[in-house]
Design an enzyme around this catalytic site. Structure first.
Site, PDB file in Angstrom:
ATOM      1  N   HIS A 149     -49.300 -79.039  35.039  1.00 36.98           N
ATOM      2  CA  HIS A 149     -47.876 -78.867  35.376  1.00 36.98           C
ATOM      3  C   HIS A 149     -46.935 -79.243  34.234  1.00 36.98           C
ATOM      4  O   HIS A 149     -45.724 -79.072  34.373  1.00 36.98           O
ATOM      5  CB  HIS A 149     -47.529 -79.628  36.658  1.00 36.98           C
ATOM      6  N   ASP A 179     -51.309 -87.146  33.063  1.00 37.96           N
ATOM      7  CA  ASP A 179     -50.944 -85.791  32.650  1.00 37.96           C
ATOM      8  C   ASP A 179     -51.906 -85.279  31.587  1.00 37.96           C
ATOM      9  O   ASP A 179     -52.091 -85.926  30.560  1.00 37.96           O
ATOM     10  CB  ASP A 179     -49.519 -85.777  32.090  1.00 37.96           C
ATOM     11  N   HIS A 202     -51.469 -91.473  37.505  1.00 37.82           N
ATOM     12  CA  HIS A 202     -51.086 -90.078  37.233  1.00 37.82           C
ATOM     13  C   HIS A 202     -51.307 -89.799  35.745  1.00 37.82           C
ATOM     14  O   HIS A 202     -50.607 -90.317  34.894  1.00 37.82           O
ATOM     15  CB  HIS A 202     -49.625 -89.856  37.619  1.00 37.82           C
ATOM     16  N   ASP A 221     -46.800 -83.996  41.526  1.00 36.33           N
ATOM     17  CA  ASP A 221     -45.847 -83.849  40.418  1.00 36.33           C
ATOM     18  C   ASP A 221     -45.389 -82.421  40.110  1.00 36.33           C
ATOM     19  O   ASP A 221     -44.382 -82.257  39.439  1.00 36.33           O
ATOM     20  CB  ASP A 221     -46.411 -84.496  39.142  1.00 36.33           C
TER      21      ASP A 221
HETATM   22 ZN   LIG Z   1     -47.237 -85.096  35.713  1.00 36.91          ZN
END
Ligand SMILES: [Zn+2]
Length: 1010
Positions: free
Chosen positions: A418, A37, A35, A150
């Site tokens: 996000h 970001d 994941h 997420d």
């Molecule tokens: Zn995230």
């Protein structure tokens, strides 16, 4: 009775056939992922350096070593940065092979994993179009599954967009904790989601991740802390030179393998019990993982071998898998699935005191800039597309122009992450988004200026203009030239506001005709003036105006022009503690729609009468604030994500001043709110502009309000509270991504009821009773709520600090000292009237006319040849919105086989953009049955509509992001407990017809060739 028995029997049979017997072996799909970001705590550059580049280097190397290994790639911004700047030729060659063999799979395929609560559908579509375009151009692949693991809550619009993009299944994870518990128990974490009530055919199979979400269990008693993450945790700012990271798990050895296997198998069995099939999706990864894939696979390989060797005894098999392998297995189970209607999963709480409703309003300024950037992009895209079609050999270099657009496309895409537009990032990452947006916007300003400065008809006019521009100030010759562009495919009459330095001016349009205007002292500064003028613009049309600072304002000029000089009336400061009696001295402001009453006892709004129905609604507006707790030892805290007030809201001011400036174009009501009675500077303000429609076609229903909020006191969250006499019973409506309105009934909880009744508003919200509806449309996302009957409150700004170590460690306490200046448009009317207006108003708010002051042309204005006139307009019916009109930056053939052949032949497609192919999307704004007229399907002739643009030679219908020919797109069908609605036959085929029918809420995407 008998019929019923047969039915029950059949139902039982069909379910048990797929729901393999309890003792059957559980098939586990171990899906390796990282994941990543695109922002949050670290900037994109920092992340690339510390771990992200190593993810793709090491995954490519490790997957190449063993045919059984798999990986899913999610955020395309990181992947593309790696591909373009880091990957060696060897890596690229290997990776192409891995993609071809399905061993590395791209899921979602967007630039980022976009937020679902506060993003607008324009931007969600954009960020996916950019990612999908790159993947299709580079690999010839089209993502078919989502991985929205997420985002903080799930919107009902996302499944619709993914279905339109051709996806076969959707994965979400963050939904209310108590709801997830119930869904686990009842085995209904999987269902078919029908996200739009009007677009029933766009259903999509949806998998809600179980309570373990997208990470594997990490606290293993026998390991030192990090569970199945043998590569430990990523180290910032630099990767360690010796390859030793913190928290690396104990290796899998003869001694530890059994304990690891037992933990994994127990976890798999626990999860299997929550699902209807014997397949378990076991995400193997977490935040920032797989930067050292060799350690990961070197340990997981023997662990999985061990489990498979003992599978008879353990009851479990394990395999590396991509998401498509898992969904294929579930799809083949042929079960009958429940259908979820268009309810979303917003808001989202992780515990009763952890309502993730604060982020709807976090970093108001960033939210505003992100939306302004998106609007500017739309304007520039439409203008450039027109320019390319109309003047293929024009002087503005097409590659230069496209580069400017691409930079803004990517900046707008990036901030949809996000932890981006949500405001849940660290301050330095917020600065990164802001930098990328403002740099790209400056580039697009240059492009706009270059395009605006071209004469309308290049063949008959070849004057050279200076290509730079300035944005404000007065020309030496006491003339200022202004270009106004309407980026909508509707004709609009708008009131344009230009800031000028001289109080006397007259305005002329490009036909030399005088334009009604008004001038007054600016609310923001004593040194400048606001000039309001009425601009009438056709769809996708721009016009030039000249402001002449000669002659006396306030009187008619010889040629019939006039500028009204408006003077204000000030009202004394009123203290809240003196409010013993109110409503005695009311002051009316009237236009054709409303009688607005202001109360001189309070300096607040008192009521609005909607004149066509003679219906009076009591309305008061003022600022309130919630206090948050800063000490975690004292109770729950508010932060970037969470809203957890320590009580009800209290008034945020002690005194109000008011000024009214009656005008002939607009009347302005200025209200200033003082935190303390004796304060010199106000803390909040409301500037309300009431259109006076004098001598023009400006609509009278739109009350424009701009607020000034801040800097706030620490640990306060400020709301604009609009209290009305409407009996809405605390039921509110707010939108999912500007696409559809959701009903939000008030719910009572044991704890935290205030925060859990907050909802996101992206573009619009309203309250209503049987007779009237009050609508607000917004220029950026906010949180909204109806905390008591007749009340609509909008959270405009938050400033917080707390001592939670996690918040402090990541700098996520939101000590935001900025001044926010959001705008809302307010409308009041009968339910029918307001319903008809609000979709269009929300779109007009998003795409207000672009106003650009330019240098005076070197050739005198009036020498431009007459007859060239403004460019022809492009106009769609009132219920259709031109959602996109752009020249894609990615190059691929519309013919899939041809595209694959070119890729196989090793052709480099990057340099050959097809400038004659325009990506066009049309959205029907209304729901089925919402309005007797406007909800009807509409048929248009594309050739006719676009005639003002150029000669359309062919039209091809495409999937939402452009990568599939729609007639080749075959999505999986799922058996559901509802009978399927018949698919509408409404596609355009080939070039034979240019006629297109758009049904309620449809988004149709085309490549249009000129
Ligand atoms: Zn995230």
């Amino acid at each position: 009775m008998k019929v019923l028995v047969v039915f029950v029997y059949l139902f039982g049979f069909c379910c048990s056939s797929g729901q393999a017997a309890k003792n059957a072996t559980i098939q586990t799909f171990v899906i390796p992922h990282s994941h990543m970001d695109v922002g949050w705590v670290y900037t994109v550059q920092e992340s690339m350096h510390a771990y992200a580049a190593n993810v793709y280097n090491s995954v490519t190397e490790e997957l190449s070593k063993d045919k059984g290994r798999r990986f899913i790639s999610v955020e395309q911004e990181f992947f593309r940065l790696w591909w373009d700047h880091v990957a060696s030729d060897w890596h690229k060659k290997q990776l192409r092979q891995l993609v071809k063999e399905g061993r590395l799979e791209f899921v979602i395929g967007g630039q980022v994993m976009h937020d679902e609560a506060v993003t607008d559908l324009n931007d969600d579509i954009l960020q996916m179009t950019e990612g999908h375009g790159f993947l299709y151009q580079t690999f010839g692949v089209r993502p078919r599954f989502s991985w929205h693991v997420d985002p903080f809550g799930a919107s009902a619009t996302t499944p619709v967009l993914f279905a339109l993009a051709g996806f076969d299944a959707h994965v979400v994870s963050r939904i209310d904790y108590d709801l997830k518990d119930a869904m686990q128990k009842n085995k209904n974490l999987q269902f078919v989601w029908s996200g739009s009530p009007s677009l029933k055919q766009q259903q999509i199979f949806t998998h809600v991740m179980d309570q373990f979400s997208y990470c594997t269990p990490s606290q293993l008693p026998f390991s030192n802390s990090s569970g199945f993450y043998w590569n430990g945790v990523a180290l910032f700012p630099d990767p360690p030179k010796d390859g030793v990271y913190p928290n690396m798990s104990l290796p899998v050895t003869k001694e530890t393998v059994h304990a690891y296997a037992q933990t994994m198998v127990d976890n798999i069995k626990q999860r299997a019990a929550w699902f209807r099939t014997n397949h378990v999706l076991w995400p193997w990864g977490c935040d920032k993982q797989f930067y050292n894939s060799s350690v990961q696979f070197r340990n997981m390989d023997p662990l999985m071998n061990y489990i498979n060797q003992n599978s008879a005894e353990l009851g479990v098999t394990v395999q590396y898998a991509t998401l498509s392998q898992y969904f294929q297995a579930v799809h083949q189970s042929d079960l009958l699935w429940d259908v979820r209607g268009n309810q979303d999963f917003l808001p989202y709480s992780t515990e009763s005191y952890q309502a993730w409703t604060g982020f709807y309003a976090s970093r108001n300024v960033l939210k505003g800039v992100a939306r302004r950037a998106s609007s500017q992009l739309h304007a520039a895209e439409t203008l450039f597309a027109r320019y390319r079609i109309s003047f293929p050999d024009g002087p503005v270099a097409k590659d230069w122009a496209l580069d400017k657009l691409k930079a803004l496309r990517w900046a707008v895409s990036e901030v949809q992450h996000h932890d981006g537009i949500t405001g849940t990032e660290s301050p330095k990452v917020a600065e990164m988004y802001m930098d990328h947006l403002t740099q790209a916007m400056m580039g697009v300003d240059e492009l706009l200026a270059a395009l605006f400065l071209l004469p309308h008809n290049l063949d008959i006019h070849s004057a050279t203009y200076r290509s730079h521009h300035h944005t404000a100030g007065v020309d030496e010759d006491l003339e200022q030239h202004v270009i106004v562009y309407n980026p909508l495919a509707w004709n609009v009459t708008s009131i344009i506001n230009v800031t000028v330095a001289i109080a006397m001016a007259t305005v002329y349009d490009d036909d030399g005709q005088p334009v009604p205007s008004q001038i007054q002292r600016s609310a923001q500064s004593n040194l400048t003036f606001d000039l309001f003028m009425v601009a009438e613009l056709g769809g996708l049309q721009h016009r030039k105006y000249v402001i002449k600072f000669t002659g006396k304002a306030g009187s008619a000029t010889a040629d019939g022009g006039w500028t009204y000089e408006a003077e204000g009336v000030r009202f004394d400061r009123r203290r809240t503690r003196d409010r013993t009696r109110t409503g005695r001295r009311l002051l009316p402001v009237l236009n054709e729609c409303y009688k607005i009453m202001l109360d001189q006892d309070t300096n607040l709004l008192h009521s609005i009468t909607y004149l066509p129905d003679k219906r009076r609604v009591r309305i008061t507006q003022d600022f309130w604030q919630y206090h948050a707790n800063g000490d975690v030892k004292a109770g729950p805290i508010s932060d970037n994500y969470m809203f957890s007030p320590n009580g009800s809201a209290v008034k945020a001011y002690e005194a109000v001043e008011m000024e009214i400036i009656p005008g002939k174009i607009i009347t302005e009501i200025r209200q200033y709110f003082y935190r303390s009675e004796g304060d010199k500077d106000y803390a909040y303000s409301i500037i309300t502009r009431v259109p006076e429609c004098y001598g023009s076609r400006v609509g009278c229903h739109r009350l424009e309000q701009t607020y000034s909020v801040g800097p706030l006191d620490v640990n306060t969250e400020v709301v604009l509270r609009t209290r009305t006499s409407l009996t809405n019973n605390r039921t509110l409506y707010s939108d999912d991504n500007g696409y559809q309105m959701m009903k939000r009934p008030f719910r009572t909880f044991r704890n935290n009821t205030v925060a859990r009744n907050y909802f996101p508003m992206v573009r619009a919200a309203f309250i209503q009773d049987d007779l009237s509806r009050l609508v607000v449309v917004s220029d950026r996302a906010h949180g909204v709520s109806s905390q008591s009957n007749g009340q609509l409150e909008v959270m405009l700004h938050r400033r917080l600090w707390n001592n939670l170590p996690w918040n402090l460690g990541y700098n996520l306490t939101l000590n935001d000292s900025s001044v926010a200046t959001p705008t809302l448009w307010m409308m009041l009317g009968s339910v029918e009237t307001a319903s008809r207006l609000h979709h269009r108003e929300a779109v007009e708010m998003q795409h207000r006319p672009v106003v650009m002051a330019i240098d005076q042309p070197q050739k005198p204005w009036n020498l431009e040849p007459r007859g060239a006139g403004p460019v022809p307009s492009v106009v769609l019916p009132p219920n259709l919105h031109l959602l996109s009109l752009s020249i894609p930056g990615w190059n691929y053939s519309s013919d899939h086989e041809r595209h694959l052949r070119r890729l196989d032949a090793g052709e480099d497609l990057r340099s050959e953009v097809n400038y004659n192919r325009v990506l066009l999307r049309i959205l029907h704004l209304f729901e089925d049955g919402e309005d007797p007229e406007l909800s009807k399907p509409v048929t248009i002739d594309m050739k006719e509509v676009l005639r003002g643009f150029g000669e359309v030679t062919s039209v091809e219908e495409r999937s939402l992001t452009g990568t599939w020919a729609l007639d080749r797109l075959q999505r999986w069908t799922w058996n559901t407990t509802q009978t399927r609605t018949e698919r509408r036959r409404c596609r355009t085929r080939g070039t034979q017809t240019f006629s297109v029918t758009v049904w309620p809420k449809q988004i149709r995407t085309f490549f249009v060739h000129f």
